[in-house]
Design a protein around this motif. Structure first.
Motif, PDB file in Angstrom:
ATOM      1  N   GLN A  17       0.837  -1.198   0.000  1.00  0.00           N
ATOM      2  CA  GLN A  17       0.000   0.000   0.000  1.00  0.00           C
ATOM      3  C   GLN A  17       0.882   1.263   0.000  1.00  0.00           C
ATOM      4  O   GLN A  17       1.885   1.318   0.700  1.00  0.00           O
ATOM      5  CB  GLN A  17      -0.862  -0.044   1.269  1.00  0.00           C
ATOM      6  CG  GLN A  17      -2.079   0.836   1.288  1.00  0.00           C
ATOM      7  CD  GLN A  17      -3.063   0.586   0.152  1.00  0.00           C
ATOM      8  OE1 GLN A  17      -3.281   1.445  -0.701  1.00  0.00           O
ATOM      9  NE2 GLN A  17      -3.661  -0.597   0.122  1.00  0.00           N
ATOM     10  N   ARG A  19       0.338   5.771  -0.016  1.00  0.00           N
ATOM     11  CA  ARG A  19      -0.716   6.725   0.357  1.00  0.00           C
ATOM     12  C   ARG A  19      -1.589   7.102  -0.838  1.00  0.00           C
ATOM     13  O   ARG A  19      -2.671   7.637  -0.672  1.00  0.00           O
ATOM     14  CB  ARG A  19      -0.105   7.968   0.987  1.00  0.00           C
ATOM     15  CG  ARG A  19       0.814   8.727   0.053  1.00  0.00           C
ATOM     16  CD  ARG A  19       1.419   9.892   0.772  1.00  0.00           C
ATOM     17  NE  ARG A  19       2.119  10.753  -0.168  1.00  0.00           N
ATOM     18  CZ  ARG A  19       2.741  11.858   0.186  1.00  0.00           C
ATOM     19  NH1 ARG A  19       2.729  12.245   1.441  1.00  0.00           N
ATOM     20  NH2 ARG A  19       3.356  12.591  -0.715  1.00  0.00           N
ATOM     21  N   ALA A  20      -1.108   6.823  -2.080  1.00  0.00           N
ATOM     22  CA  ALA A  20      -1.901   7.156  -3.265  1.00  0.00           C
ATOM     23  C   ALA A  20      -2.559   5.922  -3.882  1.00  0.00           C
ATOM     24  O   ALA A  20      -3.170   6.011  -4.939  1.00  0.00           O
ATOM     25  CB  ALA A  20      -1.023   7.848  -4.297  1.00  0.00           C
ATOM     26  N   GLY A  21      -2.444   4.781  -3.220  1.00  0.00           N
ATOM     27  CA  GLY A  21      -3.103   3.591  -3.742  1.00  0.00           C
ATOM     28  C   GLY A  21      -2.234   2.351  -3.674  1.00  0.00           C
ATOM     29  O   GLY A  21      -1.046   2.414  -3.332  1.00  0.00           O
ATOM     30  N   LEU A  22      -2.844   1.236  -4.027  1.00  0.00           N
ATOM     31  CA  LEU A  22      -2.202  -0.075  -3.950  1.00  0.00           C
ATOM     32  C   LEU A  22      -1.267  -0.284  -5.141  1.00  0.00           C
ATOM     33  O   LEU A  22      -1.574   0.119  -6.256  1.00  0.00           O
ATOM     34  CB  LEU A  22      -3.297  -1.155  -3.965  1.00  0.00           C
ATOM     35  CG  LEU A  22      -2.842  -2.587  -3.682  1.00  0.00           C
ATOM     36  CD1 LEU A  22      -2.549  -2.782  -2.187  1.00  0.00           C
ATOM     37  CD2 LEU A  22      -3.915  -3.596  -4.141  1.00  0.00           C
ATOM     38  N   ASP A  51       0.749   0.597 -12.374  1.00  0.00           N
ATOM     39  CA  ASP A  51       0.306   1.017 -11.047  1.00  0.00           C
ATOM     40  C   ASP A  51       1.095   2.201 -10.507  1.00  0.00           C
ATOM     41  O   ASP A  51       0.665   2.841  -9.546  1.00  0.00           O
ATOM     42  CB  ASP A  51       0.457  -0.144 -10.045  1.00  0.00           C
ATOM     43  CG  ASP A  51      -0.704  -1.115 -10.134  1.00  0.00           C
ATOM     44  OD1 ASP A  51      -1.620  -0.881 -10.938  1.00  0.00           O
ATOM     45  OD2 ASP A  51      -0.697  -2.115  -9.397  1.00  0.00           O
ATOM     46  N   HIS A  76       0.949  15.437  -7.969  1.00  0.00           N
ATOM     47  CA  HIS A  76      -0.319  14.852  -8.434  1.00  0.00           C
ATOM     48  C   HIS A  76      -1.211  15.916  -9.067  1.00  0.00           C
ATOM     49  O   HIS A  76      -1.748  15.712 -10.154  1.00  0.00           O
ATOM     50  CB  HIS A  76      -1.064  14.183  -7.270  1.00  0.00           C
ATOM     51  CG  HIS A  76      -0.536  12.833  -6.919  1.00  0.00           C
ATOM     52  ND1 HIS A  76      -0.692  11.746  -7.727  1.00  0.00           N
ATOM     53  CD2 HIS A  76       0.153  12.397  -5.831  1.00  0.00           C
ATOM     54  CE1 HIS A  76      -0.122  10.681  -7.156  1.00  0.00           C
ATOM     55  NE2 HIS A  76       0.404  11.059  -6.013  1.00  0.00           N
ATOM     56  N   ARG A  82      -2.917  10.494 -11.296  1.00  0.00           N
ATOM     57  CA  ARG A  82      -3.536  10.001 -10.056  1.00  0.00           C
ATOM     58  C   ARG A  82      -2.863   8.739  -9.516  1.00  0.00           C
ATOM     59  O   ARG A  82      -3.057   8.359  -8.376  1.00  0.00           O
ATOM     60  CB  ARG A  82      -5.033   9.723 -10.280  1.00  0.00           C
ATOM     61  CG  ARG A  82      -5.826  10.959 -10.654  1.00  0.00           C
ATOM     62  CD  ARG A  82      -5.846  11.979  -9.500  1.00  0.00           C
ATOM     63  NE  ARG A  82      -6.210  13.311  -9.967  1.00  0.00           N
ATOM     64  CZ  ARG A  82      -5.695  14.450  -9.476  1.00  0.00           C
ATOM     65  NH1 ARG A  82      -4.782  14.413  -8.525  1.00  0.00           N
ATOM     66  NH2 ARG A  82      -6.075  15.620  -9.945  1.00  0.00           N
ATOM     67  N   LEU A  83      -2.098   8.054 -10.367  1.00  0.00           N
ATOM     68  CA  LEU A  83      -1.423   6.833  -9.914  1.00  0.00           C
ATOM     69  C   LEU A  83      -0.334   7.188  -8.900  1.00  0.00           C
ATOM     70  O   LEU A  83       0.185   8.305  -8.922  1.00  0.00           O
ATOM     71  CB  LEU A  83      -0.774   6.128 -11.109  1.00  0.00           C
ATOM     72  CG  LEU A  83      -1.723   5.543 -12.155  1.00  0.00           C
ATOM     73  CD1 LEU A  83      -0.931   5.084 -13.376  1.00  0.00           C
ATOM     74  CD2 LEU A  83      -2.526   4.394 -11.572  1.00  0.00           C
ATOM     75  N   PRO A  84       0.018   6.273  -8.006  1.00  0.00           N
ATOM     76  CA  PRO A  84       1.133   6.522  -7.087  1.00  0.00           C
ATOM     77  C   PRO A  84       2.387   6.971  -7.850  1.00  0.00           C
ATOM     78  O   PRO A  84       2.697   6.428  -8.913  1.00  0.00           O
ATOM     79  CB  PRO A  84       1.349   5.161  -6.415  1.00  0.00           C
ATOM     80  CG  PRO A  84       0.011   4.492  -6.473  1.00  0.00           C
ATOM     81  CD  PRO A  84      -0.599   4.940  -7.776  1.00  0.00           C
ATOM     82  N   ASP A 136       5.012   9.936  -3.466  1.00  0.00           N
ATOM     83  CA  ASP A 136       4.462   8.891  -2.592  1.00  0.00           C
ATOM     84  C   ASP A 136       5.533   7.888  -2.210  1.00  0.00           C
ATOM     85  O   ASP A 136       5.456   7.251  -1.169  1.00  0.00           O
ATOM     86  CB  ASP A 136       3.315   8.162  -3.305  1.00  0.00           C
ATOM     87  CG  ASP A 136       2.277   9.145  -3.818  1.00  0.00           C
ATOM     88  OD1 ASP A 136       1.799   9.951  -2.995  1.00  0.00           O
ATOM     89  OD2 ASP A 136       1.979   9.140  -5.025  1.00  0.00           O
TER      90      ASP A 136
END
Ligand code: ZN
Length: 355
Positions: A17, A19-22, A51, A76, A82-84, A136
């Motif tokens: 994980q 902070r901006a996604g998996l 990702d 961002h 928007r991706l990490p 991130d």
């Protein structure tokens, strides 16, 4: 922090994980050097199934500067990606692109190639820039030596300094992330160096893994050594990694090397190859073969780049003939469409290992 889903020998699939996604691994990460993956919108990048997107601390620090990006909401918001986002430390570019005035224990002073201004980068400064950019995932600043030019003495000096600099990077990172909640905290990767010396590499990995960094980055490979030498080192390091942290191999993206790295325990890779090749008309097809779309023989070819490919370029039916023509008349769309295909090609390899 790393969640292993499946293991098979040294090879593994999993996730972690940010902070901006998996992030699902193994994964290929395209390079958005100056804040954009060259000639692609964030929507087009997302269509390839990646990702994570990389951005480059050195280039963004020089232009437009982290202060400007921060004022515009951070990476961002600035890039609409928007991706990490993972930023590198700037170390590799300083040592490979810049005219260096001075390297000492404090850091590196070099000349801005555009303005001639003197710029100073240090472990602390690199982490501060990466925080201000809003990354991130961050990479600690290391002392990089070219394999071919390096004497044993310089390799040793860089090896020892890289670990002292990692401790300074980590201290600065901990200071700046102190007020973050666990969900807001970015991640820090420490860099393993040591050139082609196995003993140095093993010691470097042990030192990095003894520190509370979130991820392990393997630096200083794919910098001029032979493929056999790089593979030999990845094979050597494979059994030595901790299980609980993601492992990132810097600057590797040829399909053959990507497969080898994943089969020897690597989770994340980045490279400019897919987009750089694409802009020159080179695309990967089934079996890791390359085709050169600028070749005149494709001008009346109605097939897509690779009939077995699920990228938006192939699925939309853009023919090799159309791309050949657009390359010939220097239309940037040709590079965009081929970049989407090449990034998707590498990501499909990663997905096949995840399955
Ligand atoms: Zn395709």
């Amino acid at each position: 922090m790393f969640n292993t889903v499946h293991e098979d020998g040294l090879q593994r699939s999993g996730s972690f994980q940010t902070r901006a996604g998996l992030v699902r691994t193994p994964t290929f990460m395209p390079d958005g050097t100056r804040g954009a993956v060259k000639s692609l919108t964030p929507e087009q990048v997302a269509s390839t199934g990646v990702d994570v997107v990389l951005a480059n601390t050195y280039h963004l620090h020089l232009q437009p500067g982290e202060g400007t990006i921060n004022k515009l909401g951070g990476l961002h918001d600035f890039t609409k990606q928007r991706l990490p986002l993972l930023t590198d430390s700037g170390g590799f570019q300083v040592f490979s692109l810049a005219h260096i005035n001075k390297i000492n224990e404090d850091g590196v002073t070099f000349k801005d190639p555009r303005t001639g201004d003197k710029i100073f980068l240090s472990p602390e400064k690199s982490i501060q820039i990466q925080f201000e950019l809003g990354a991130d995932m961050m990479v600690a600043f290391d002392d990089v030596v070219a394999l071919d030019a390096a004497s044993r003495g310089r390799t040793l000096e860089a090896f020892e300094r890289t670990h002292r600099w990692l401790e300074r990077s980590l201290a600065e990172f901990q200071k700046l992330s102190k007020k973050c909640t666990q969900a807001e905290r970015p991640l820090l990767f420490g860099v393993v160096q040591g050139g082609l010396d196995k003993d140095l590499r093993r010691r470097s990995l042990e030192i990095v893994q003894s520190l509370p960094v979130d991820g392990i980055a393997i630096g200083g490979l794919s910098v001029g050594e032979s493929r056999e030498e790089m593979h030999d080192m990845l094979n050597y390091l494979g059994p030595l990694y901790d299980a609980d942290r993601p492992r990132f191999l810097l600057g590797v993206g040829d399909p053959i090397d990507l497969r080898y790295a994943i089969e020897h325990g690597i989770d994340m890779l980045d490279c400019v190859i897919p987009t750089r090749n694409a802009r020159h008309g080179t695309a990967w097809v089934e079996g890791d073969a390359r085709i050169h779309l600028t070749n005149a023989k494709y001008i009346d070819d109605s097939s897509v780049i690779d009939p077995g490919c699920d990228c938006t370029t192939c699925q939309s039916g853009y023919s090799r003939g159309f791309l050949c023509h657009q390359f010939k008349v220097k239309e940037p769309l040709a590079g965009t469409l081929t970049s989407i295909h090449n990034i998707r090609y590498l990501q499909r390899i990663c997905e096949s290992y995840r399955r």
